[in-house]
Write an enzyme that holds these catalytic residues in place. Structure first.
Site, short mmCIF file in Angstrom:
data_model
loop_
_atom_site.label_atom_id
_atom_site.label_comp_id
_atom_site.label_asym_id
_atom_site.label_seq_id
_atom_site.Cartn_x
_atom_site.Cartn_y
_atom_site.Cartn_z
N HIS A 144 1.13 -1.00 0.06
CA HIS A 144 0.62 0.40 0.02
C HIS A 144 0.96 0.99 -0.42
CE1 HIS A 144 -3.35 -3.15 1.66
NE2 HIS A 144 -3.72 -2.42 0.80
N LYS A 173 -18.66 -4.50 9.17
CA LYS A 173 -17.10 -5.23 9.70
C LYS A 173 -16.53 -4.25 11.05
CE LYS A 173 -15.28 -6.94 5.95
NZ LYS A 173 -14.92 -7.28 4.23
N SER A 221 -3.62 -7.50 3.41
CA SER A 221 -4.15 -6.94 4.61
C SER A 221 -4.54 -8.54 5.32
CB SER A 221 -5.02 -6.21 4.85
OG SER A 221 -4.61 -4.32 4.18
#
Length: 175
Positions: free
Chosen positions: A31, A55, A142
């Protein structure tokens, strides 16, 4: 004596701002690489952390904002912010002309392509720009980092130091 001549300063070109949206839970070295490369094209990059209503995430949005900020501190033209709702609305509110996305593998293409088409339909003035990470980063996500950490694996080489430290602190609290 004649009156002084006032000359308007030359107009500065507009700032070209891009938004790099995602959950970044946690942010990875891949990222950060995308942010660094986007800054070669854009004047500013805003890492936009999406707040997902259902979430909870590995890190809270506030923790992610702090970790991303620490991870991109070496990039003075990058900053982090959070958003809810449509990415194109966030882009418009921040004056962004582009959305930055990373494509790691073939499986990323179809959903990213669909999202880019939808965003173009919703906001034709905002472009989507794709970056392909270095080969060493192409398999890292991730969710993979979280899985490796959950099973006690060595994840540190895949994330910036502030993230690795935060993940170790979290593991120590849970032990």
């Amino acid at each position: 004596m004649s009156a002084p001549v006032i000359v308007d300063p030359p107009e500065l070109p507009p700032q070209r701002t891009a938004v790099y949206p995602g959950s970044f839970d946690p942010i990875t070295n891949g990222h950060v690489e995308i942010v660094e490369r986007a800054l070669q094209i854009f004047d500013r990059v805003i890492v936009g952390v999406g707040r997902h209503a259902t979430k909870p995430g590995y890190f809270t949005v506030e923790e992610r904002l702090a970790l991303i900020s620490a991870s991109i501190a070496h990039l003075p033209r990058a900053r982090v912010d959070h958003f809810e709702g449509l990415v194109v609305r966030f882009c418009a509110a921040r004056g962004a002309c582009a959305i930055v996305r990373g494509l790691r593998a073939h499986g990323d293409f179809e959903p990213e392509f669909q999202m880019a088409l939808a965003n173009r339909d919703l906001a034709p003035n905002i472009e989507t720009v794709f970056f392909v990470p270095r080969p060493a980063q192409q398999f890292v996500s991730s969710s993979l980092i979280r899985e490796i950490a959950h099973h006690g694996g060595e994840f540190e080489r895949y994330v910036p130091r502030p993230v690795a430290e935060a993940m170790h602190r979290r593991q120590a609290r849970q032990a």
